[in-house]
Design a protein around this motif. Structure first.
Motif, PDB file in Angstrom:
ATOM      1  N   PHE A  29      23.563  19.158 -39.768  1.00 57.75           N
ATOM      2  CA  PHE A  29      25.074  18.381 -39.659  1.00 57.75           C
ATOM      3  C   PHE A  29      25.667  19.695 -38.993  1.00 57.75           C
ATOM      4  N   VAL A  30      25.341  21.072 -39.190  1.00 59.76           N
ATOM      5  CA  VAL A  30      26.270  22.228 -38.407  1.00 59.76           C
ATOM      6  C   VAL A  30      25.710  21.981 -36.836  1.00 59.76           C
ATOM      7  N   GLY A  31      24.570  21.777 -36.541  1.00 60.77           N
ATOM      8  CA  GLY A  31      24.038  21.746 -34.910  1.00 60.77           C
ATOM      9  C   GLY A  31      24.650  20.397 -34.593  1.00 60.77           C
ATOM     10  N   ARG A  32      24.790  19.496 -35.154  1.00 57.14           N
ATOM     11  CA  ARG A  32      25.420  18.440 -34.613  1.00 57.14           C
ATOM     12  C   ARG A  32      26.979  18.377 -34.296  1.00 57.14           C
ATOM     13  N   TRP A  33      27.655  19.059 -35.320  1.00 52.80           N
ATOM     14  CA  TRP A  33      28.860  19.568 -34.993  1.00 52.80           C
ATOM     15  C   TRP A  33      29.105  20.408 -33.817  1.00 52.80           C
ATOM     16  N   LEU A  66      19.364  16.446 -24.414  1.00 49.42           N
ATOM     17  CA  LEU A  66      18.661  17.742 -24.271  1.00 49.42           C
ATOM     18  C   LEU A  66      19.051  18.480 -25.581  1.00 49.42           C
ATOM     19  N   LEU A  67      20.548  18.486 -25.950  1.00 50.03           N
ATOM     20  CA  LEU A  67      20.594  19.539 -27.116  1.00 50.03           C
ATOM     21  C   LEU A  67      20.286  18.927 -28.416  1.00 50.03           C
ATOM     22  N   ASN A  68      20.043  17.736 -28.547  1.00 52.93           N
ATOM     23  CA  ASN A  68      19.572  17.092 -29.660  1.00 52.93           C
ATOM     24  C   ASN A  68      17.982  17.402 -29.957  1.00 52.93           C
ATOM     25  N   VAL A  69      17.472  17.242 -28.609  1.00 49.90           N
ATOM     26  CA  VAL A  69      15.988  17.627 -28.820  1.00 49.90           C
ATOM     27  C   VAL A  69      15.842  19.258 -29.080  1.00 49.90           C
ATOM     28  N   ILE A  70      16.529  20.038 -28.539  1.00 53.64           N
ATOM     29  CA  ILE A  70      16.450  21.485 -28.887  1.00 53.64           C
ATOM     30  C   ILE A  70      16.870  21.811 -30.394  1.00 53.64           C
ATOM     31  N   LEU A  71      17.807  20.895 -30.810  1.00 53.60           N
ATOM     32  CA  LEU A  71      18.242  21.115 -32.482  1.00 53.60           C
ATOM     33  C   LEU A  71      16.946  20.522 -33.244  1.00 53.60           C
ATOM     34  N   VAL A  72      16.064  19.576 -33.015  1.00 55.23           N
ATOM     35  CA  VAL A  72      15.020  19.118 -33.730  1.00 55.23           C
ATOM     36  C   VAL A  72      14.324  20.138 -33.575  1.00 55.23           C
ATOM     37  N   ALA A  88       4.090  21.200 -26.616  1.00 57.14           N
ATOM     38  CA  ALA A  88       2.941  20.530 -25.971  1.00 57.14           C
ATOM     39  C   ALA A  88       2.649  19.165 -26.326  1.00 57.14           C
ATOM     40  N   PHE A  89       2.550  18.767 -27.625  1.00 60.87           N
ATOM     41  CA  PHE A  89       2.508  17.643 -28.063  1.00 60.87           C
ATOM     42  C   PHE A  89       3.556  16.659 -27.622  1.00 60.87           C
ATOM     43  N   LEU A  90       5.005  17.006 -27.647  1.00 63.89           N
ATOM     44  CA  LEU A  90       6.082  16.377 -26.911  1.00 63.89           C
ATOM     45  C   LEU A  90       5.738  15.883 -25.603  1.00 63.89           C
ATOM     46  N   ALA A  91       5.132  16.876 -24.839  1.00 64.87           N
ATOM     47  CA  ALA A  91       4.967  16.775 -23.393  1.00 64.87           C
ATOM     48  C   ALA A  91       3.835  15.532 -23.207  1.00 64.87           C
ATOM     49  N   ALA A  92       2.806  15.672 -24.281  1.00 66.28           N
ATOM     50  CA  ALA A  92       1.712  14.854 -24.007  1.00 66.28           C
ATOM     51  C   ALA A  92       1.968  13.319 -24.464  1.00 66.28           C
ATOM     52  N   ALA A  93       3.062  13.380 -25.528  1.00 70.60           N
ATOM     53  CA  ALA A  93       3.395  12.071 -25.967  1.00 70.60           C
ATOM     54  C   ALA A  93       4.336  11.465 -24.957  1.00 70.60           C
ATOM     55  N   GLY A  94       5.092  12.272 -24.215  1.00 69.50           N
ATOM     56  CA  GLY A  94       6.000  11.712 -23.331  1.00 69.50           C
ATOM     57  C   GLY A  94       5.248  11.256 -21.890  1.00 69.50           C
ATOM     58  N   ILE A  95       4.026  11.808 -21.585  1.00 62.93           N
ATOM     59  CA  ILE A  95       3.529  11.349 -20.645  1.00 62.93           C
ATOM     60  C   ILE A  95       2.671   9.822 -20.972  1.00 62.93           C
ATOM     61  N   ALA A  96       2.189   9.863 -22.404  1.00 58.23           N
ATOM     62  CA  ALA A  96       1.900   8.532 -22.585  1.00 58.23           C
ATOM     63  C   ALA A  96       2.559   7.447 -22.886  1.00 58.23           C
ATOM     64  N   ILE A  97       3.831   7.871 -23.395  1.00 58.89           N
ATOM     65  CA  ILE A  97       4.862   7.122 -23.440  1.00 58.89           C
ATOM     66  C   ILE A  97       5.199   6.367 -22.243  1.00 58.89           C
ATOM     67  N   GLY A  98       5.418   7.280 -21.049  1.00 58.72           N
ATOM     68  CA  GLY A  98       6.023   7.271 -19.771  1.00 58.72           C
ATOM     69  C   GLY A  98       4.972   6.181 -19.068  1.00 58.72           C
ATOM     70  N   ALA A  99       3.577   6.336 -19.298  1.00 52.99           N
ATOM     71  CA  ALA A  99       2.626   5.386 -18.836  1.00 52.99           C
ATOM     72  C   ALA A  99       2.573   3.925 -19.313  1.00 52.99           C
ATOM     73  N   ALA A 100       2.989   3.896 -20.486  1.00 55.01           N
ATOM     74  CA  ALA A 100       2.928   2.673 -21.431  1.00 55.01           C
ATOM     75  C   ALA A 100       4.367   2.073 -21.144  1.00 55.01           C
ATOM     76  N   TRP A 101       5.714   2.846 -20.974  1.00 55.37           N
ATOM     77  CA  TRP A 101       6.959   2.403 -20.741  1.00 55.37           C
ATOM     78  C   TRP A 101       7.445   2.732 -19.379  1.00 55.37           C
ATOM     79  N   SER A 102       6.695   2.150 -18.279  1.00 53.20           N
ATOM     80  CA  SER A 102       7.273   2.756 -17.013  1.00 53.20           C
ATOM     81  C   SER A 102       8.397   2.107 -16.591  1.00 53.20           C
ATOM     82  N   GLY A 103       8.710   1.080 -17.292  1.00 51.09           N
ATOM     83  CA  GLY A 103      10.100   0.459 -16.949  1.00 51.09           C
ATOM     84  C   GLY A 103      11.164   1.275 -17.548  1.00 51.09           C
ATOM     85  N   LEU A 104      11.001   1.861 -18.634  1.00 46.28           N
ATOM     86  CA  LEU A 104      11.906   2.902 -19.154  1.00 46.28           C
ATOM     87  C   LEU A 104      12.461   3.819 -18.229  1.00 46.28           C
ATOM     88  N   LEU A 105      11.271   4.399 -17.509  1.00 45.17           N
ATOM     89  CA  LEU A 105      11.350   5.624 -16.574  1.00 45.17           C
ATOM     90  C   LEU A 105      11.843   4.946 -15.356  1.00 45.17           C
TER      91      LEU A 105
END
Length: 270
Positions: A29-33, A66-72, A88-105
């Motif tokens: 909550f402090v971070g969000r504020w 970006l700031l919310n990702v840093i907070l998490v 590293a996990f987030l980057a790998a997941a991002g690549i996998a999600i990006g390949a599956a959801w190319s429309g979002l990118l």
């Protein structure tokens, strides 16, 4: 093993974990504020430098994500989770999600191009992707458009960027296209002169270019006049409806006969 020792250890673990949970909630909550405060301060700084509203909204959305990702990541580090492994996990997941959801990118990339090339900006009245209305926000993935019925439409950026975009707000004025049907017995020169005079007097109709009133076509009822005043986009509908009224009132005041079809029947002897 002494049961009391076990209970004490379990209690200590639960208390420690509970304290961390409470700390994480407070941290969240402090971070969000703080994120909200930072975005407000940055927005105020950008506004003072006269940054365009479209770019400002896009930067706010990007900075917020970006700031919310840093907070998490920071909260995970607070729990003792290795943040480098998580990154590293987030980057790998991002690549996998990006390949599956190319429309979002594609929507994300289109949003960046929309901000760079600026075919429209916040506040513009456009037609794109089958939607006509006023642009309210250009986000990371979608653009929000309010239609004339005051209905909010959220459209993927790539849908708009890959379609033909009509921007009615870019040019300083636009033309209103209306018609006036005359009867065959009406003197069209007289009607044109009257309509030009009356239409020119409508509020917010531009003097230059002057309204166009000319014969557009002919029908079985008589000639059809094109009545075309020019105005700023902000006054379009006011001029549109006022011009319709003027056409009606001018024809009535001049006692023009109502349009009616004229047919000639030739009868041949049997």
């Amino acid at each position: 093993m002494d049961i009391n020792v076990i209970l004490t250890s379990v209690t200590d673990i639960i208390v420690a974990f509970g304290l961390k949970i409470i700390g994480a909630i407070i941290f969240w909550f402090v971070g969000r504020w703080l994120i909200g405060l930072a975005i407000k301060m940055i927005s105020a700084a950008f506004r003072s430098s006269n940054l365009e509203e479209t770019l400002l909204i896009y930067l706010k959305s990007t900075l917020g994500v970006l700031l919310n990702v840093i907070l998490v990541v920071a909260i995970l580090g607070f729990f003792g989770i290795e943040t480098t492994s998580f990154a590293a996990f987030l980057a790998a997941a991002g690549i996998a999600i990006g390949a599956a959801w190319s429309g979002l990118l594609a929507h994300f990339a289109a949003g960046a191009f929309l901000v760079i090339f600026r075919p429209y900006k916040v506040g513009d009245f456009i037609t794109a992707g089958g939607i006509t209305g006023t642009v309210r926000e250009i986000g990371l993935f979608v653009t929000s458009i309010d239609t004339l019925e005051n209905v909010r439409n959220v459209v993927g950026n790539n849908v708009l960027f890959s379609d033909t975009i009509q921007n009615f707000s870019t040019n300083p004025y636009r033309r209103v296209d209306l018609v006036a049907q005359l009867n065959h017995d009406v003197n069209h020169k007289h009607a044109i002169a009257l309509l030009k005079e009356k239409v020119s007097a409508i509020p917010n109709v531009m003097a230059e270019p002057a309204p166009d009133v000319e014969i557009l076509e002919f029908t079985p009822m008589g000639p059809v006049l094109a009545v075309r005043p020019y105005c700023n986009n902000d006054h379009y509908w006011q001029v549109y409806f006022d011009t319709n009224k003027v056409i009606r009132e001018t024809c009535v005041e001049a006692n023009f006969s109502a349009p009616e079809q004229h047919l000639v029947v030739h009868r041949t002897a049997a």
